[in-house]
Write a protein that holds these residues in place. Sequence first.
Motif, PDB file in Angstrom:
ATOM      1  N   GLY A   1     -50.576  21.132 -34.430  1.00 19.96           N
ATOM      2  CA  GLY A   1     -51.558  20.200 -33.866  1.00 19.96           C
ATOM      3  C   GLY A   1     -52.268  20.777 -32.448  1.00 19.96           C
ATOM      4  N   THR A   2     -51.442  21.554 -31.916  1.00 25.10           N
ATOM      5  CA  THR A   2     -51.711  22.238 -30.653  1.00 25.10           C
ATOM      6  C   THR A   2     -52.904  23.301 -30.476  1.00 25.10           C
ATOM      7  OG1 THR A   2     -49.986  23.687 -30.422  1.00 25.10           O
ATOM      8  CG2 THR A   2     -49.615  21.752 -29.757  1.00 25.10           C
ATOM      9  N   VAL A   3     -53.228  23.710 -31.633  1.00 23.56           N
ATOM     10  CA  VAL A   3     -54.479  24.668 -31.768  1.00 23.56           C
ATOM     11  C   VAL A   3     -55.814  24.026 -31.541  1.00 23.56           C
ATOM     12  CG1 VAL A   3     -55.632  26.434 -33.139  1.00 23.56           C
ATOM     13  CG2 VAL A   3     -53.107  26.172 -33.024  1.00 23.56           C
ATOM     14  N   GLY A   4     -56.107  22.956 -32.396  1.00 23.28           N
ATOM     15  CA  GLY A   4     -57.370  22.161 -32.148  1.00 23.28           C
ATOM     16  C   GLY A   4     -57.508  21.345 -30.968  1.00 23.28           C
ATOM     17  N   ILE A   5     -58.486  20.574 -30.893  1.00 22.23           N
ATOM     18  CA  ILE A   5     -58.930  19.811 -29.753  1.00 22.23           C
ATOM     19  C   ILE A   5     -57.992  18.586 -29.805  1.00 22.23           C
ATOM     20  CG2 ILE A   5     -60.736  18.792 -31.008  1.00 22.23           C
ATOM     21  CD1 ILE A   5     -61.425  19.250 -27.491  1.00 22.23           C
ATOM     22  N   ALA A   6     -57.483  18.059 -30.877  1.00 22.76           N
ATOM     23  CA  ALA A   6     -56.660  16.897 -30.812  1.00 22.76           C
ATOM     24  C   ALA A   6     -55.722  16.934 -32.162  1.00 22.76           C
ATOM     25  CB  ALA A   6     -57.400  15.864 -30.657  1.00 22.76           C
ATOM     26  N   ALA A   7     -54.691  16.251 -31.948  1.00 30.06           N
ATOM     27  CA  ALA A   7     -53.883  16.081 -33.454  1.00 30.06           C
ATOM     28  C   ALA A   7     -54.026  14.442 -33.504  1.00 30.06           C
ATOM     29  CB  ALA A   7     -52.366  16.663 -33.098  1.00 30.06           C
ATOM     30  N   ALA A   8     -53.641  14.190 -34.876  1.00 33.96           N
ATOM     31  CA  ALA A   8     -53.279  12.749 -35.143  1.00 33.96           C
ATOM     32  C   ALA A   8     -52.216  12.718 -36.043  1.00 33.96           C
ATOM     33  CB  ALA A   8     -54.692  12.375 -36.113  1.00 33.96           C
ATOM     34  N   THR A   9     -51.408  11.386 -35.742  1.00 32.85           N
ATOM     35  CA  THR A   9     -50.196  11.438 -36.247  1.00 32.85           C
ATOM     36  C   THR A   9     -49.965   9.978 -36.706  1.00 32.85           C
ATOM     37  OG1 THR A   9     -47.921  12.336 -36.439  1.00 32.85           O
ATOM     38  CG2 THR A   9     -48.530  11.193 -34.499  1.00 32.85           C
ATOM     39  N   SER A  10     -48.794   9.686 -37.539  1.00 35.46           N
ATOM     40  CA  SER A  10     -48.662   8.304 -38.227  1.00 35.46           C
ATOM     41  C   SER A  10     -47.193   8.003 -37.962  1.00 35.46           C
ATOM     42  CB  SER A  10     -48.883   8.465 -39.786  1.00 35.46           C
ATOM     43  OG  SER A  10     -48.250   7.353 -40.444  1.00 35.46           O
TER      44      SER A  10
ATOM     45  N   PRO B   1     -58.532  15.505 -21.396  1.00 44.67           N
ATOM     46  CA  PRO B   1     -58.533  14.143 -20.888  1.00 44.67           C
ATOM     47  C   PRO B   1     -59.902  13.177 -21.154  1.00 44.67           C
ATOM     48  CG  PRO B   1     -58.642  15.637 -18.973  1.00 44.67           C
ATOM     49  CD  PRO B   1     -58.412  16.220 -20.202  1.00 44.67           C
ATOM     50  N   VAL B   2     -61.033  13.898 -21.402  1.00 51.00           N
ATOM     51  CA  VAL B   2     -62.164  13.394 -21.667  1.00 51.00           C
ATOM     52  C   VAL B   2     -61.857  12.592 -22.930  1.00 51.00           C
ATOM     53  CG1 VAL B   2     -64.522  13.579 -22.036  1.00 51.00           C
ATOM     54  CG2 VAL B   2     -63.445  14.708 -20.140  1.00 51.00           C
ATOM     55  N   LEU B   3     -61.451  13.454 -24.095  1.00 48.04           N
ATOM     56  CA  LEU B   3     -61.235  12.933 -25.110  1.00 48.04           C
ATOM     57  C   LEU B   3     -60.060  11.875 -25.468  1.00 48.04           C
ATOM     58  CD1 LEU B   3     -60.914  15.178 -28.694  1.00 48.04           C
ATOM     59  CD2 LEU B   3     -59.494  13.211 -28.562  1.00 48.04           C
ATOM     60  N   ALA B   4     -59.033  11.767 -24.365  1.00 50.48           N
ATOM     61  CA  ALA B   4     -58.143  10.937 -24.444  1.00 50.48           C
ATOM     62  C   ALA B   4     -58.594   9.515 -23.805  1.00 50.48           C
ATOM     63  CB  ALA B   4     -56.945  11.422 -23.594  1.00 50.48           C
ATOM     64  N   ALA B   5     -59.458   9.579 -22.849  1.00 50.73           N
ATOM     65  CA  ALA B   5     -59.964   8.437 -22.429  1.00 50.73           C
ATOM     66  C   ALA B   5     -61.167   7.679 -23.502  1.00 50.73           C
ATOM     67  CB  ALA B   5     -60.939   8.884 -21.161  1.00 50.73           C
ATOM     68  N   ARG B   6     -61.839   8.716 -24.119  1.00 49.57           N
ATOM     69  CA  ARG B   6     -62.629   8.249 -25.154  1.00 49.57           C
ATOM     70  C   ARG B   6     -61.724   7.491 -26.450  1.00 49.57           C
ATOM     71  NH1 ARG B   6     -67.589  10.838 -28.237  1.00 49.57           N
ATOM     72  NH2 ARG B   6     -68.664   8.660 -28.876  1.00 49.57           N
ATOM     73  N   ALA B   7     -60.716   7.930 -26.728  1.00 44.98           N
ATOM     74  CA  ALA B   7     -59.844   7.418 -27.601  1.00 44.98           C
ATOM     75  C   ALA B   7     -59.281   6.051 -27.388  1.00 44.98           C
ATOM     76  CB  ALA B   7     -58.764   8.354 -28.041  1.00 44.98           C
ATOM     77  N   ARG B   8     -58.911   6.131 -26.104  1.00 44.18           N
ATOM     78  CA  ARG B   8     -58.478   4.674 -25.456  1.00 44.18           C
ATOM     79  C   ARG B   8     -59.564   3.579 -25.625  1.00 44.18           C
ATOM     80  NH1 ARG B   8     -53.662   6.201 -23.425  1.00 44.18           N
ATOM     81  NH2 ARG B   8     -53.726   8.354 -22.590  1.00 44.18           N
ATOM     82  N   CYS B   9     -60.883   4.026 -25.161  1.00 42.70           N
ATOM     83  CA  CYS B   9     -61.775   3.045 -25.196  1.00 42.70           C
ATOM     84  C   CYS B   9     -62.120   2.581 -26.793  1.00 42.70           C
ATOM     85  CB  CYS B   9     -63.082   3.793 -24.495  1.00 42.70           C
ATOM     86  SG  CYS B   9     -64.643   2.969 -24.805  1.00 42.70           S
ATOM     87  N   LEU B  10     -62.136   3.746 -27.714  1.00 46.59           N
ATOM     88  CA  LEU B  10     -62.278   3.218 -28.958  1.00 46.59           C
ATOM     89  C   LEU B  10     -61.428   2.523 -29.605  1.00 46.59           C
ATOM     90  CD1 LEU B  10     -63.772   6.687 -30.268  1.00 46.59           C
ATOM     91  CD2 LEU B  10     -65.145   4.504 -30.184  1.00 46.59           C
ATOM     92  N   ARG B  11     -60.134   2.644 -29.151  1.00 46.81           N
ATOM     93  CA  ARG B  11     -59.198   1.643 -29.830  1.00 46.81           C
ATOM     94  C   ARG B  11     -59.131   0.277 -29.455  1.00 46.81           C
ATOM     95  NH1 ARG B  11     -53.326   3.019 -26.667  1.00 46.81           N
ATOM     96  NH2 ARG B  11     -54.074   2.600 -24.756  1.00 46.81           N
ATOM     97  N   ASP B  12     -59.930   0.073 -28.291  1.00 47.38           N
ATOM     98  CA  ASP B  12     -59.901  -1.405 -27.771  1.00 47.38           C
ATOM     99  C   ASP B  12     -61.174  -1.949 -27.629  1.00 47.38           C
ATOM    100  OD1 ASP B  12     -58.845  -3.526 -26.652  1.00 47.38           O
ATOM    101  OD2 ASP B  12     -58.584  -2.598 -24.457  1.00 47.38           O
TER     102      ASP B  12
END
Length: 378
Positions: free
Chosen positions: A176-185, A206-217
């Motif tokens: 998961g640490t080679v790409g820009i993001a990892a997803a897990t379950s 941090p930009v991707l993380a902020a966007r993911a936080r926004c999208l989930r909510d």
Amino acid sequence: MPPNTAPFNDFARQWEDVRADALRVVDEVGRSGWYILGDRVRRFEQALASYWGFSEAVGVASGLDAIEIALRAAGLRPGEKVLTTPLSAFASTLAIIRAGGIPVFCDTTEIGLIDLNEARAALRAMPEIRFLLPVHLYGFPLDSESLRALIGEFRLVCVEDCAQSIGATENGRPTGTVGIAAATSFYPTKNLGTMGDGGAVLTSDPVLAARARCLRDYGQTEKYRHTEIGCNSRLDELHAALLRDVFLPRLAAWTERRCDIAARYLSNWPSAAVRPIAANQPTSGEWRPCWHLFPTRVSHEKKPLLITHLRRQGIQPAEHYPCLIPDQTAMSGISYACFGPLKQAKRLAAEELSLPIHPYLSDGDTDAVLRAIADFSA
Ligand SMILES: Cc1ncc(COP(=O)(O)O)c(C=O)c1O
């Protein structure tokens, strides 16, 4: 009915082990009176990110959502192609489709992971592909240097599906640490499962993380300010607290136990008719699977006989996965492409059968599995 010698998962034994800690956590969350997106989610996100080697984790409602949100946060736009594997949980592809992407399937290697040479050929044939979604299937890590080279050569945006691979490393590098993001379950059967659904996006961007936080909510950046069309995919406080205080502290020992069982299986393997899929891979050192599953292969004709034989002895096998994703009925009417005839993946779909490898399996249970395999070939 045969005795239940080796169930595929054993939540009864797990509950005995975690009960006291889990009940304390439920009581704490109940008393706090705060159930959604609070301190417990934040603290679990920090603990998970540092366990895995990322700077950020974003808790969401499932592994499926984690992949969709990661792809969207990484910039996938409707109509864009995503190169992926045809052999995985349907969720890997479903996430691409839900994000508006067009899945392009290329073949796997003999051990069921996307074949990076085939991927290179597909990328040459379809230079418009910008996104890659590999899956570290069964908990087997993909070769990180080859993955990095492919991403660099084609300037890919890569989201790694790590639903089955928490704890797996290759050359010391967590999946998961080679790409820009990892997803897990955190589905209950996963190596780090909870008592319900959950998932996370992991990234050091941090930009991707902020966007993911926004999208989930609901796509909001602050209360009642919506900047994107998001969804409701929030990990709740109860599961975050269970994950941080009950399950994550046990994960290293659980992974070690899975590795011990795999080593026990591999070093005492009694059959030529049934073969572990990773039989010829090094099992220590550079390539360290987290053994989410213990996949074997057996001829297509003998597989139903083996399933019946194992069940008669109280051993529960499972198939991962008997039907390739592009062959699923749900894919009719969906835009997708296959690169080549997907020969290896098709053979694996026909021949794969997983044996129990959960951490509550005793040495006696493991020996019973080996005896049953030996009897089958006799
Ligand atoms: C490889 C893979 N990707 C994605 C998922 C989806 O996770 P979830 O069931 O939490 O949505 C799973 C789990 O089933 C999986 O095994």
